[in-house]
Write a protein that holds these residues in place. Structure first.
Motif, PDB file in Angstrom:
ATOM      1  N   ALA A   1    -112.447 -10.959  -8.213  1.00  0.00           N
ATOM      2  CA  ALA A   1    -113.335 -11.819  -7.253  1.00  0.00           C
ATOM      3  C   ALA A   1    -113.063 -13.452  -6.884  1.00  0.00           C
ATOM      4  N   GLN A   2    -111.980 -14.073  -7.420  1.00  0.00           N
ATOM      5  CA  GLN A   2    -112.279 -15.344  -7.151  1.00  0.00           C
ATOM      6  C   GLN A   2    -110.742 -15.376  -5.864  1.00  0.00           C
ATOM      7  N   VAL A   3    -110.117 -14.238  -6.288  1.00  0.00           N
ATOM      8  CA  VAL A   3    -108.812 -14.626  -4.812  1.00  0.00           C
ATOM      9  C   VAL A   3    -109.640 -14.215  -3.710  1.00  0.00           C
ATOM     10  N   MET A   4    -110.911 -13.146  -3.287  1.00  0.00           N
ATOM     11  CA  MET A   4    -110.844 -13.033  -1.953  1.00  0.00           C
ATOM     12  C   MET A   4    -112.233 -13.651  -1.870  1.00  0.00           C
ATOM     13  N   LYS A   5    -113.285 -15.030  -3.229  1.00  0.00           N
ATOM     14  CA  LYS A   5    -113.595 -16.364  -2.477  1.00  0.00           C
ATOM     15  C   LYS A   5    -112.715 -17.367  -2.357  1.00  0.00           C
ATOM     16  N   ASP A   6    -111.745 -17.329  -2.807  1.00  0.00           N
ATOM     17  CA  ASP A   6    -110.630 -17.911  -2.269  1.00  0.00           C
ATOM     18  C   ASP A   6    -109.914 -18.055  -1.020  1.00  0.00           C
ATOM     19  N   ASN A   7    -109.997 -16.093  -0.196  1.00  0.00           N
ATOM     20  CA  ASN A   7    -109.536 -16.288   0.980  1.00  0.00           C
ATOM     21  C   ASN A   7    -110.120 -15.375   1.837  1.00  0.00           C
ATOM     22  N   PRO A   8    -111.422 -16.188   2.332  1.00  0.00           N
ATOM     23  CA  PRO A   8    -112.889 -15.468   2.917  1.00  0.00           C
ATOM     24  C   PRO A   8    -112.473 -14.333   3.971  1.00  0.00           C
ATOM     25  N   ASP A   9    -110.917 -14.489   3.944  1.00  0.00           N
ATOM     26  CA  ASP A   9    -111.021 -13.293   5.457  1.00  0.00           C
ATOM     27  C   ASP A   9    -109.914 -12.811   5.336  1.00  0.00           C
ATOM     28  N   ILE A  10    -109.858 -12.093   4.033  1.00  0.00           N
ATOM     29  CA  ILE A  10    -109.080 -10.939   3.531  1.00  0.00           C
ATOM     30  C   ILE A  10    -109.948  -9.733   3.638  1.00  0.00           C
ATOM     31  N   GLN A  11    -109.430  -8.641   3.870  1.00  0.00           N
ATOM     32  CA  GLN A  11    -110.190  -7.275   3.434  1.00  0.00           C
ATOM     33  C   GLN A  11    -109.039  -6.386   2.766  1.00  0.00           C
ATOM     34  N   VAL A  12    -109.654  -6.128   1.819  1.00  0.00           N
ATOM     35  CA  VAL A  12    -109.182  -5.617   0.795  1.00  0.00           C
ATOM     36  C   VAL A  12    -109.163  -3.804   0.554  1.00  0.00           C
ATOM     37  N   GLU A  13    -108.196  -3.236  -0.179  1.00  0.00           N
ATOM     38  CA  GLU A  13    -108.506  -1.703  -0.595  1.00  0.00           C
ATOM     39  C   GLU A  13    -107.813  -1.652  -1.950  1.00  0.00           C
ATOM     40  N   ILE A  14    -108.886  -1.419  -3.009  1.00  0.00           N
ATOM     41  CA  ILE A  14    -108.457  -0.708  -4.381  1.00  0.00           C
ATOM     42  C   ILE A  14    -108.210   0.227  -4.374  1.00  0.00           C
ATOM     43  N   GLN A  15    -107.015   0.486  -4.572  1.00  0.00           N
ATOM     44  CA  GLN A  15    -106.202   1.539  -5.024  1.00  0.00           C
ATOM     45  C   GLN A  15    -105.999   2.265  -6.522  1.00  0.00           C
ATOM     46  N   GLY A  16    -106.646   3.175  -7.034  1.00  0.00           N
ATOM     47  CA  GLY A  16    -106.788   3.747  -7.670  1.00  0.00           C
ATOM     48  C   GLY A  16    -105.434   5.411  -8.184  1.00  0.00           C
ATOM     49  N   HIS A  17    -104.520   4.832  -9.478  1.00  0.00           N
ATOM     50  CA  HIS A  17    -103.146   5.755  -9.321  1.00  0.00           C
ATOM     51  C   HIS A  17    -103.661   6.301 -10.461  1.00  0.00           C
ATOM     52  N   THR A  18    -102.636   7.616 -11.371  1.00  0.00           N
ATOM     53  CA  THR A  18    -102.988   8.133 -12.140  1.00  0.00           C
ATOM     54  C   THR A  18    -101.241   8.607 -12.488  1.00  0.00           C
ATOM     55  N   ASP A  19    -101.509   8.808 -13.906  1.00  0.00           N
ATOM     56  CA  ASP A  19     -99.576   9.853 -13.940  1.00  0.00           C
ATOM     57  C   ASP A  19    -100.218  10.889 -13.854  1.00  0.00           C
ATOM     58  N   SER A  20     -98.809  12.091 -14.561  1.00  0.00           N
ATOM     59  CA  SER A  20     -99.169  13.420 -13.882  1.00  0.00           C
ATOM     60  C   SER A  20     -99.204  14.429 -14.637  1.00  0.00           C
ATOM     61  N   VAL A  21    -100.369  14.055 -16.140  1.00  0.00           N
ATOM     62  CA  VAL A  21    -100.295  14.488 -16.800  1.00  0.00           C
ATOM     63  C   VAL A  21    -101.687  15.160 -16.154  1.00  0.00           C
ATOM     64  N   GLY A  22    -102.017  16.907 -16.209  1.00  0.00           N
ATOM     65  CA  GLY A  22    -103.494  17.241 -16.205  1.00  0.00           C
ATOM     66  C   GLY A  22    -102.765  17.715 -13.913  1.00  0.00           C
ATOM     67  N   SER A  23    -103.682  18.298 -13.858  1.00  0.00           N
ATOM     68  CA  SER A  23    -103.585  18.971 -12.516  1.00  0.00           C
ATOM     69  C   SER A  23    -103.827  17.818 -11.472  1.00  0.00           C
ATOM     70  N   ASP A  24    -102.821  18.268 -10.350  1.00  0.00           N
ATOM     71  CA  ASP A  24    -103.325  17.227  -9.007  1.00  0.00           C
ATOM     72  C   ASP A  24    -104.667  16.979  -9.004  1.00  0.00           C
ATOM     73  N   ALA A  25    -105.483  18.076  -9.197  1.00  0.00           N
ATOM     74  CA  ALA A  25    -107.272  18.038  -8.191  1.00  0.00           C
ATOM     75  C   ALA A  25    -107.295  16.648  -9.433  1.00  0.00           C
ATOM     76  N   ALA A  26    -107.084  17.188 -10.739  1.00  0.00           N
ATOM     77  CA  ALA A  26    -108.029  16.452 -11.332  1.00  0.00           C
ATOM     78  C   ALA A  26    -107.790  14.517 -11.333  1.00  0.00           C
ATOM     79  N   ASN A  27    -106.502  14.334 -10.887  1.00  0.00           N
ATOM     80  CA  ASN A  27    -106.122  13.246 -11.572  1.00  0.00           C
ATOM     81  C   ASN A  27    -106.036  12.579  -9.860  1.00  0.00           C
ATOM     82  N   GLN A  28    -106.352  13.037  -8.872  1.00  0.00           N
ATOM     83  CA  GLN A  28    -106.724  12.896  -7.839  1.00  0.00           C
ATOM     84  C   GLN A  28    -108.169  12.353  -7.295  1.00  0.00           C
TER      85      GLN A  28
END
Length: 642
Positions: free
Chosen positions: A558-585
């Motif tokens: 959050a502080q990074v975004m406050k120090d750089n008030p003009d940026i747009q950020v995407e939070i990206q979630g990732h998993t390992d390959s355990v389980g099905s593709d649909a469940a991991n997605q």
């Protein structure tokens, strides 16, 4: 009787030999070169011209033959439009057999648009249509106009330098460039004309080629065979009747060596309206205080004449001023404008001397100098930069100072006193007003150190950067490329800095400096497209519920975004390959949204600046065949989009 008729026809033809006001085929000009101007005064011009060469053969004897432009007519309804046309054909006169034959082969039409109002330089454009008849006598032998003039549609760009407007003995230069609309025909030419009241002399040169991409050197004959000619000519001026002639000299094998051009024209000007009465207007513009001349702009608020300029001596002159009451206005930068009504009589002379009063381009700067900590008045020097104002010293008892006649506008001022840090200000001095200035000086023993370090947020590597002060006038610092560090000694007070590094987004920060204090700041720079893994972010097993030990890492994000008030950020979630593709997605999406919601709810981030997206197991950064690799793949990334 037959001989008499032939001689009469020859005499009429020779009398119509060469009118230079219209070019061949119509339109004001020389022979092949057109003038950018149209016929003056709305004239209606009729002309006949014969382009003739001498031919000899044992069978036919001596004959004179060439294209005839007959019944030419030029009509200029306005001083910028001209329409023209003529009948075209070939005339053959056999001098041995005394026979005359005319083969009508078509007609020529055209129009011209001119821009005649620019002084000296005249511009124009014309279109031509040389219409060939379907059948005529010489079609299968000599061809259309003995192949001396092309048929079809074409256009020309026209230019003329009428140097006569500068001095009456100077010539007029003409330039033409044209192309065919439906063919590869191209034309370039130039002419020079020395006009006079009774006799005009001129020379023209032209070149024609058939090429889809005509480079200039092809017109000159390089790797090509153009149809090039040069033609000296003369025009005899008789009121309403002109005679002229010339010799067209072929410069290449594709055109005849010599051709004579002979013709006449009848000029029938339209009646002119009576001349408008006019007088003359003159005057001078001076400075009311010094009497020195002023180079002012002269206008007429009641629109009686066009804007004009007074010269360096302040003098203005209008040769043709409208008769009646004329309001004349003089304006100059830094002066109050003045307007007066003048009466101009027919062929009379109206004069006026303007004495403009200068605007007050000065203001007053007044203020006080004192110790920032104790508030006690100080005796300090006040200096002005970039303006002719003598330095002053503030009163030691009150700290006050006053400076008169300071030029209006932005002025740089330096306040200096021994044992104190100097203060520099840029103030806006208002015209005729008092600009106030409060200067609080800091003693040199009231100081501290500011130490900055600039690094790449992702790698932690040192960066070369510029650190500038945005709320005070101080030189910018340069962070070392090897260490990323910079330092400076500063007087006590509040500061704002801006950090800029090539390829990175700028950062700003504020801090306060106390006596003998050392303020340290580390600036972690980010760039567009940078992707960082949020280390220390943990979830409940198989769920999207954040664990409490994740909060410090999230607050850093959050502080990074406050120090750089003009940026747009995407939070990206990732998993390992355990389980099905649909469940991991699904799990990756929920975890990404869980982090985004925390940053909005608890980190105070504007939801418009942040988004979330799950990528499942599609973007591993390590092998999923080991526990260590799968642990690295289970991550949340912080991606800067813009």
């Amino acid at each position: 009787m037959q001989k008499k008729m032939i001689m009469l026809a020859i005499a009429l033809l020779m009398a119509g030999i060469a009118y230079a006001d219209p070019a061949l085929g119509g339109g004001r000009g020389l022979f092949r070169i057109q003038d950018a101007r149209v016929e003056e005064d709305g004239a209606l011009v009729f002309a006949n011209r014969w382009s003739v060469q001498r031919l000899s053969s044992e069978l036919e004897g001596t004959s004179y033959r060439g294209p005839l432009f007959g019944l030419e007519m030029n009509y200029a309804p306005f001083p910028f439009i001209e329409m023209f046309g003529s009948l075209v054909g070939v005339t053959n006169l056999n001098a041995d057999k005394w026979s005359l034959f005319y083969d009508w082969q078509g007609q020529a039409l055209g129009a011209k648009l001119s821009i005649p109002w620019i002084p000296v330089l005249k511009l124009g454009a014309s279109g031509h249509w040389m219409m060939e008849k379907e059948n005529y006598e010489y079609k299968n032998t000599a061809g259309f106009l003995d192949r001396v003039y092309p048929s079809g549609k074409s256009w020309r760009a026209l230019g003329a330098l009428r140097l006569w407007e500068l001095y009456k003995t100077l010539p007029t230069l003409m330039f033409n460039y044209g192309r065919g609309f439906e063919s590869d025909y191209a034309f370039v030419g130039a002419g020079i004309e020395f006009p006079s009241d009774a006799l005009d002399l001129f020379v023209e040169a032209s070149s024609e080629i058939n090429d889809p991409a005509p480079a200039f050197d092809k017109f000159l004959g390089k790797d090509y065979t153009p149809r090039a000619r040069i033609t000296p000519g003369v025009r005899i001026r008789i009121p309403y009747f002109h005679l002229n002639g010339g010799v067209e000299i072929g410069l290449t094998d594709s055109v005849p060596d010599y051709q004579a051009i002979l013709g006449f024209s009848i000029v029938s000007p339209f009646p002119k309206p009576p001349a408008k009465p006019f007088g003359r207007l003159a005057g001078q513009v001076k400075d009311a205080r010094t009497g020195m001349p002023v180079a002012a702009t002269i206008t007429s608020p009641n629109h009686r004449f066009r804007r004009m300029k007074a010269d360096a001596d302040g003098i203005f002159f209008l040769q043709r001023a409208p008769v009646g009451v004329v309001v004349v206005k003089a304006e100059a930068e830094g002066y109050i404008p003045e307007a007066v009504p003048l009466v101009v009589s027919d062929k009379g002379f109206a004069t006026h001397t303007f004495e403009l009063k200068p605007l007050v381009p000065y203001g007053i700067v007044a203020g006080r100098v004192y110790d920032k900590v104790t508030g006690q008045p100080l005796e300090a020097g006040v200096k002005f930069s970039g303006v002719d104002v003598a330095p002053v010293t503030s009163n030691p008892s009150t700290g006050f100072f006053r400076v008169d006649n300071v030029p209006a506008g932005l002025v740089s001022i330096a306040i200096e006193k021994d044992g104190y840090f100097p203060e520099e200000r840029v103030i806006d001095v208002e015209d005729g007003a008092v600009t106030k200035l409060e200067a609080a000086l800091v003693a040199r023993d009231m100081r501290g150190w500011f130490v900055a370090r600039v690094v790449d947020m992702k790698t932690g590597g040192a960066l070369a950067a510029s650190i500038s002060f945005t709320n005070v006038k101080r030189a910018a610092l340069g962070a070392d490329a090897q260490t990323g560090e910079a330092s400076v000694e500063l007087p006590v007070g509040a500061y704002e800095v801006k950090v800029e590094a090539e390829g990175y987004l700028p950062q700003t920060s504020a801090f306060s400096m106390a006596k003998s204090d050392t303020v340290r700041r580390t600036f972690e720079m980010v760039s567009r497209g940078m992707v960082m893994t949020l280390k220390g972010v943990y979830f409940e097993f198989g769920k999207a519920i954040l664990r409490t030990e994740s909060y410090p890492a999230l607050m850093e994000a959050a502080q990074v975004m406050k120090d750089n008030p003009d940026i747009q950020v995407e939070i990206q979630g990732h998993t390992d390959s355990v389980g099905s593709d649909a469940a991991n997605q699904t799990l990756s999406e929920k975890r990404a949204y869980s982090v985004m919601n925390w940053l909005v709810q608890y980190g105070g981030i504007d939801p418009k600046r942040i988004s979330a997206k799950g990528y499942g197991e599609s973007q591993p950064i390590a092998s999923n065949s080991t526990d260590e690799g799968r642990q690295l793949n289970r991550r949340v990334d912080f991606a800067i989009k813009q």
